[in-house]
Design a protein around this motif. Structure first.
Motif: not given
Length: 637
Positions: A155, A168-169, A190, A192-199
């Motif tokens: 990452e 990004e991955q 890829t 992964i903003s959405s994924q990390r934003q959730a975190e």
């Protein structure tokens, strides 16, 4: 790659031709032999039949081979079309570089994720996407793993064209040729903003510094505004410290960012430990801000600034080595120095800037401070034109032989008589001239004015004593100094042995080969070399053996409290004795009492100057003095 393919085809073609020709010859020989044995007549028809069979084989072989090659090319073209379609339609961003890491192609998803079009990145390296949030060590480890394994996966946080950061991955792979040499790198990533934003990671990186984990400027100012509103409601004062760290840039340049980053993190821990429970921010690359509700009285705030500076200046240790930092602190107090967060921050920052300008380590905002800053700005503006406006003047302070009381020389001292501000002290404008570089022009003016004065006195038949002229460290590091001194001596046609150049003791300066060369060359030009403010510098005296010194001047701080200060008495005696052992003459400056002069006489100091003997005089009064002393230049004391 095309050249390698051509060589392979040529090699295979030659191999086939040789085999085919050999086969043809063998078959021909066998055919002819059989024909001679078994077919005594009609040999031509038999030979024709055999040749026809061979030509049929050749035709069949080539037609078949061409069809096979065509079929292969069609299949390859189909594969390329499929790959191109995948390349263009894949959701992952894809970038291909050459072996020099220069981008040669990207896919549409790359543009969609980063905002960069193909023509904006071709020929550039992927570092165009760098967010600045990763250390050099991170990228170094990435490259090591890529070189070792041929691939890297992980990452990374990059930056879009619009400045927005995003995680990004990323997978990077090497592409090698048949010889094993790397020809290309392929990166697939890829968003992964959405994924990390959730975190909550993007939120954290937006508002917090990744190295120190302290709030960034925007979050700090938001908190300062909220805190200020609470204090306004409760009618409570508080202080705001702006701490500007120094030397980090130099340490990064000398030892690498790894050292700088480590020291920064350690410093942040020190500050957080000292102000546990208080709100602290890292507001830019080298500044911290601290809200302190416990300190708001001027005296207590300034005492705390001193203590904080002492803690910052404690040594830092990293990998067995010792490093040092320093800082400048600006302080504002609510509500005295600002009723809003922006106003308080601005004034605390102004106090910090002013502290740097006037050479302080910390400064509390106030009217006196503003007056100092305004005066400095005004003096800098007017100093530029001081020579042109004929506002600079030279005064001359007599120097005497202590034993005989004879006048042996003069020291040229510059004065600035401003047309509206009046007489300005050299201690105020000389540091400003050095800071702005104007000292080069002023220094040249001083030397030329002294030489012209000697020329004038010589023409008037006045006996001329030696004259000492001060040289700034800035002048010593100027490559044109030797050319300038030679030009002035040639222009005025005076004897350079009449001039002594006073150089302030500065160990770090004396260790530079270029400076040693310049001082040695000045001596060769005929000037006398004197070390000014002797005793104030570091204890390393090895430079005395390297430099062509004629005399030392004991700093006035050693003379001023003789005979009361026993330590200064001992140090002065030691300096006189050491200089005489090295065949150097000694001048004591700042002699203001009869007792001081008698002490210097009793301990064999050679020369002295100071208010007890004579104040600095303008050239007109010096002429009167020179005309009244006897042939041996004896002053009436």
């Amino acid at each position: 790659m095309p050249k390698t393919r051509d060589k392979t085809y040529l090699r295979d073609g030659l191999k086939f031709a040789i085999v085919f020709t050999t086969t043809y010859i063998v078959i021909g020989i066998v055919g002819i032999s059989i024909a001679n044995i078994f077919v005594p007549t009609h040999k031509e028809w038999v030979f024709l039949l055999i040749t026809t069979a061979i030509m049929f084989y050749i035709s069949l072989r080539f037609i078949y081979r061409d069809r096979e090659q065509i079929r292969t090319l069609v299949d390859q073209q189909l594969e390329l079309t499929i790959y191109k379609s995948i390349f263009d339609q894949m959701h992952e961003g894809l970038v291909i570089t050459n072996d020099k890491e220069e981008i040669i192609t990207i896919n549409p998803s790359f543009t969609e994720m980063t905002g960069y079009k193909e023509n904006e990145v071709i020929g550039k390296t992927p570092s165009i996407l760098s967010s600045g949030l990763h250390s050099r060590e991170f990228y170094s480890n990435l490259k090591k793993e890529l070189k070792k394994n041929g691939r890297w996966h992980g990452e990374i946080i990059n930056q879009r064209k619009n400045g927005q950061i995003f995680p990004e991955q990323l997978s990077i792979s090497e592409i090698s040729n048949m010889n094993g040499s790397v020809t290309n790198y392929i990166g697939v990533f890829t968003d992964i903003s959405s994924q990390r934003q959730a975190e909550g990671k993007i939120e954290f990186l937006t508002h917090y510094d990744s190295y120190t984990r302290l709030p960034k400027f925007s979050l700090f100012m938001k908190h300062l505004s909220n805190f200020l509103n609470d204090q306004e409601t409760n009618k409570q004062k508080f202080s705001l410290f702006i701490v500007d760290t120094a030397k980090l840039k130099t340490l990064n340049a000398m030892y690498g960012h790894k050292v700088g980053d480590e020291l920064l993190q350690t410093l942040a821990i020190r500050i957080q430990t000292r102000y546990k429970g208080l709100f602290i921010g890292r507001i830019n690359s080298k500044e911290f801000a601290i809200i302190n509700p416990n300190l708001y009285e001027a005296e207590a705030v300034q005492k705390e600034a001193e203590n904080l500076l002492q803690e910052i200046e404690q040594p830092f240790y990293f990998d067995g080595d010792e490093y040092f930092l320093s800082a400048t602190i600006g302080i504002g107090i609510y509500p005295d120095h600002g009723m809003t967060a922006d106003e308080l921050y601005k004034n605390a920052t102004l106090a910090k800037t002013a502290a740097k300008e006037v050479g302080y380590q910390f400064q509390l905002f106030g009217d006196e401070l503003l007056a100092k800053v305004r005066r400095k700005v005004l003096l800098e503006k007017h100093l530029i034109k001081a020579i042109e406006m004929n506002e600079l003047q030279l005064y001359y302070q007599p120097q005497i032989n202590i034993k005989t009381r004879n006048l042996i020389g003069l020291e040229a001292l510059i004065r600035w008589n401003h047309s509206t501000l009046g007489m300005i002290s050299p201690s105020e404008f000389i540091p400003l001239a050095e800071e702005t570089g104007l000292i080069l022009d002023i220094g040249e003016w001083v030397l030329e004015t002294v030489c012209l004065q000697i020329q004038k006195w010589r023409l008037a038949g006045i006996k001329i004593p030696k004259i000492a002229v001060n040289l700034s460290p800035i002048q010593l590091m100027n490559a044109n100094l030797l050319k300038m001194t030679k030009h002035i001596i040639d222009k005025t046609n005076i004897d350079p042995t009449l001039i002594g150049l006073e150089i302030t003791e500065n160990i770090s300066l004396f260790q530079k080969e270029s400076v040693i060369h310049i001082i040695t060359s000045l001596k060769k030009q005929g000037f006398k070399i004197l070390i000014d403010d002797f005793g104030k510098g570091h204890s390393n005296l090895s430079y005395i053996q390297q430099l062509p010194i004629d005399s030392i001047k004991i700093d006035r701080s050693f003379i001023s409290d003789i005979p009361q200060n026993k330590n200064n008495i001992a140090l002065t005696k030691a300096m006189i004795a050491m200089a005489h052992e090295l065949q150097l003459t000694v001048v004591a400056e700042g002699v203001e009492t009869k007792e001081q002069l008698e002490f210097l006489d009793n301990h064999n100091c050679d020369y002295a100057q100071g208010f007890y003997l004579s104040r600095a005089l303008p050239s007109e009064e010096i002429v009167k003095l020179l005309l009244t002393v006897n042939d041996e230049y004896q002053l009436a004391l």
